[in-house]
Design a protein around this motif. Structure first.
Motif, PDB file in Angstrom:
ATOM      1  N   TYR A   1     -11.888   8.814  16.960  1.00 23.90           N
ATOM      2  CA  TYR A   1     -11.176   9.900  16.290  1.00 23.90           C
ATOM      3  C   TYR A   1     -10.604   9.425  14.948  1.00 23.90           C
ATOM      4  N   LEU A   2      -9.995   8.237  14.942  1.00 20.74           N
ATOM      5  CA  LEU A   2      -9.447   7.699  13.698  1.00 20.74           C
ATOM      6  C   LEU A   2     -10.548   7.425  12.677  1.00 20.74           C
ATOM      7  N   MET A   3     -11.654   6.829  13.129  1.00 24.29           N
ATOM      8  CA  MET A   3     -12.769   6.559  12.213  1.00 24.29           C
ATOM      9  C   MET A   3     -13.293   7.863  11.616  1.00 24.29           C
ATOM     10  N   LYS A   4     -13.400   8.886  12.435  1.00 25.10           N
ATOM     11  CA  LYS A   4     -13.886  10.185  11.946  1.00 25.10           C
ATOM     12  C   LYS A   4     -12.949  10.737  10.877  1.00 25.10           C
ATOM     13  N   GLN A   5     -11.638  10.656  11.106  1.00 26.45           N
ATOM     14  CA  GLN A   5     -10.667  11.135  10.118  1.00 26.45           C
ATOM     15  C   GLN A   5     -10.823  10.372   8.807  1.00 26.45           C
ATOM     16  N   ALA A   6     -10.923   9.059   8.903  1.00 29.96           N
ATOM     17  CA  ALA A   6     -11.017   8.211   7.710  1.00 29.96           C
ATOM     18  C   ALA A   6     -12.296   8.492   6.932  1.00 29.96           C
ATOM     19  N   MET A   7     -13.409   8.584   7.634  1.00 31.76           N
ATOM     20  CA  MET A   7     -14.680   8.780   6.948  1.00 31.76           C
ATOM     21  C   MET A   7     -14.798  10.205   6.383  1.00 31.76           C
ATOM     22  N   THR A   8     -14.210  11.176   7.056  1.00 27.18           N
ATOM     23  CA  THR A   8     -14.171  12.539   6.512  1.00 27.18           C
ATOM     24  C   THR A   8     -13.378  12.553   5.212  1.00 27.18           C
ATOM     25  N   PHE A   9     -12.249  11.864   5.180  1.00 28.03           N
ATOM     26  CA  PHE A   9     -11.447  11.771   3.965  1.00 28.03           C
ATOM     27  C   PHE A   9     -12.269  11.130   2.833  1.00 28.03           C
ATOM     28  N   CYS A  10     -13.004  10.067   3.150  1.00 30.75           N
ATOM     29  CA  CYS A  10     -13.825   9.397   2.135  1.00 30.75           C
ATOM     30  C   CYS A  10     -14.926  10.319   1.611  1.00 30.75           C
ATOM     31  N   LYS A  11     -15.538  11.082   2.486  1.00 27.80           N
ATOM     32  CA  LYS A  11     -16.583  12.023   2.055  1.00 27.80           C
ATOM     33  C   LYS A  11     -15.982  13.126   1.195  1.00 27.80           C
TER      34      LYS A  11
ATOM     35  N   SER B   1      -6.320   3.192   7.730  1.00 27.47           N
ATOM     36  CA  SER B   1      -5.965   3.554   6.356  1.00 27.47           C
ATOM     37  C   SER B   1      -7.165   3.439   5.441  1.00 27.47           C
ATOM     38  N   ILE B   2      -7.162   4.264   4.420  1.00 28.73           N
ATOM     39  CA  ILE B   2      -8.145   4.205   3.346  1.00 28.73           C
ATOM     40  C   ILE B   2      -7.370   3.969   2.049  1.00 28.73           C
ATOM     41  N   ASP B   3      -7.712   2.881   1.382  1.00 30.33           N
ATOM     42  CA  ASP B   3      -7.088   2.514   0.112  1.00 30.33           C
ATOM     43  C   ASP B   3      -8.117   2.731  -0.992  1.00 30.33           C
ATOM     44  N   GLY B   4      -7.906   3.756  -1.769  1.00 32.62           N
ATOM     45  CA  GLY B   4      -8.786   4.038  -2.892  1.00 32.62           C
ATOM     46  C   GLY B   4      -8.144   3.739  -4.228  1.00 32.62           C
ATOM     47  N   THR B   5      -6.836   3.506  -4.227  1.00 31.44           N
ATOM     48  CA  THR B   5      -6.101   3.278  -5.465  1.00 31.44           C
ATOM     49  C   THR B   5      -6.295   1.869  -6.012  1.00 31.44           C
ATOM     50  N   SER B   6      -6.318   0.874  -5.148  1.00 33.54           N
ATOM     51  CA  SER B   6      -6.353  -0.510  -5.616  1.00 33.54           C
ATOM     52  C   SER B   6      -7.754  -0.986  -5.980  1.00 33.54           C
ATOM     53  N   GLU B   7      -8.760  -0.185  -5.713  1.00 37.84           N
ATOM     54  CA  GLU B   7     -10.138  -0.595  -5.962  1.00 37.84           C
ATOM     55  C   GLU B   7     -10.625  -0.127  -7.323  1.00 37.84           C
ATOM     56  N   LYS B   8     -11.529  -0.919  -7.907  1.00 35.44           N
ATOM     57  CA  LYS B   8     -12.152  -0.525  -9.175  1.00 35.44           C
ATOM     58  C   LYS B   8     -13.299   0.432  -8.887  1.00 35.44           C
TER      59      LYS B   8
ATOM     60  N   PHE C   1       0.831  -1.200   0.000  1.00 34.62           N
ATOM     61  CA  PHE C   1       0.000   0.000   0.000  1.00 34.62           C
ATOM     62  C   PHE C   1       0.872   1.260   0.000  1.00 34.62           C
ATOM     63  N   ILE C   2       1.846   1.299   0.879  1.00 38.36           N
ATOM     64  CA  ILE C   2       2.732   2.474   0.971  1.00 38.36           C
ATOM     65  C   ILE C   2       3.532   2.644  -0.326  1.00 38.36           C
ATOM     66  N   SER C   3       3.925   1.555  -0.959  1.00 39.56           N
ATOM     67  CA  SER C   3       4.737   1.661  -2.178  1.00 39.56           C
ATOM     68  C   SER C   3       3.962   2.249  -3.351  1.00 39.56           C
ATOM     69  N   ARG C   4       2.641   2.156  -3.346  1.00 35.71           N
ATOM     70  CA  ARG C   4       1.824   2.701  -4.429  1.00 35.71           C
ATOM     71  C   ARG C   4       0.931   3.848  -3.944  1.00 35.71           C
ATOM     72  N   TYR C   5       1.227   4.357  -2.774  1.00 28.82           N
ATOM     73  CA  TYR C   5       0.420   5.386  -2.120  1.00 28.82           C
ATOM     74  C   TYR C   5       0.179   6.575  -3.039  1.00 28.82           C
ATOM     75  N   ASN C   6      -1.091   6.921  -3.206  1.00 26.18           N
ATOM     76  CA  ASN C   6      -1.492   8.051  -4.028  1.00 26.18           C
ATOM     77  C   ASN C   6      -2.207   9.028  -3.102  1.00 26.18           C
ATOM     78  N   LYS C   7      -1.556  10.116  -2.775  1.00 26.10           N
ATOM     79  CA  LYS C   7      -2.088  11.074  -1.798  1.00 26.10           C
ATOM     80  C   LYS C   7      -3.488  11.573  -2.161  1.00 26.10           C
ATOM     81  N   ALA C   8      -3.830  11.568  -3.427  1.00 24.92           N
ATOM     82  CA  ALA C   8      -5.152  12.035  -3.848  1.00 24.92           C
ATOM     83  C   ALA C   8      -6.252  11.025  -3.515  1.00 24.92           C
ATOM     84  N   LYS C   9      -5.916   9.723  -3.488  1.00 25.55           N
ATOM     85  CA  LYS C   9      -6.936   8.689  -3.306  1.00 25.55           C
ATOM     86  C   LYS C   9      -6.770   7.859  -2.039  1.00 25.55           C
ATOM     87  N   ASP C  10      -5.580   7.866  -1.464  1.00 25.43           N
ATOM     88  CA  ASP C  10      -5.264   7.018  -0.313  1.00 25.43           C
ATOM     89  C   ASP C  10      -4.934   7.876   0.900  1.00 25.43           C
TER      90      ASP C  10
END
Length: 150
Positions: free
Chosen positions: A102-112, A72-79, A47-56
């Protein structure tokens, strides 16, 4: 939150520490062995090796310079426009202090903010505190499978 600092993205040692937190917790509580630690470390490294700051995103919590939680939120590897929530863990030091929420809130805010159509995760029966947080943030059980991988 005064008990910890939020770190976003890669920092040296994050892969090893997140793998360690998972290995210790799941070994002590679920008898998971080396296979699980290797899987976490390998997949997190990929995940870190292909990390895309815009999607992950990887969020970590630090106490006195030591990582004590992550998600972590991985948006790069998903279709499509789908994200995968991964590697959610909080150490004993932070458990029960609102760090998981707190972590869940950060992750879900990023997804939104990224306007993902959906976010999914895999878990297993018995992780009641985590399940409570997942449900609080809108996750629903959609599939059950018997497994013996761990």
């Amino acid at each position: 939150m005064d008990d910890f600092d939020l770190i976003t993205g890669y920092v040296p040692g994050v892969i090893g520490r997140i793998a360690e937190l998972h290995a210790l917790y799941y070994s002590e509580n679920w008898n998971f062995g080396s296979f699980f630690e290797i899987k976490v470390a390998t997949e997190l490294s990929e995940f870190i090796s292909r990390y895309n700051k815009a999607k992950d995103r990887i969020f970590s919590l630090s106490v006195d310079g030591k990582i004590e939680g992550s998600i972590s939120i991985d948006g790069t590897s998903e279709k499509g426009n789908i994200a995968h929530l991964h590697w959610f863990i909080v150490s004993d030091e932070l458990r029960g202090k609102g760090a998981g929420n707190y972590l869940m809130k950060q992750a879900m805010t990023f997804c939104k903010q990224n306007k993902y159509d959906s976010v999914y995760l895999w878990t297993f029966k018995g992780l009641d505190s985590a399940r409570h947080l997942y449900e609080k943030y809108g996750f629903k059980l959609t599939e059950k499978r018997m497994g013996e991988q761990w």
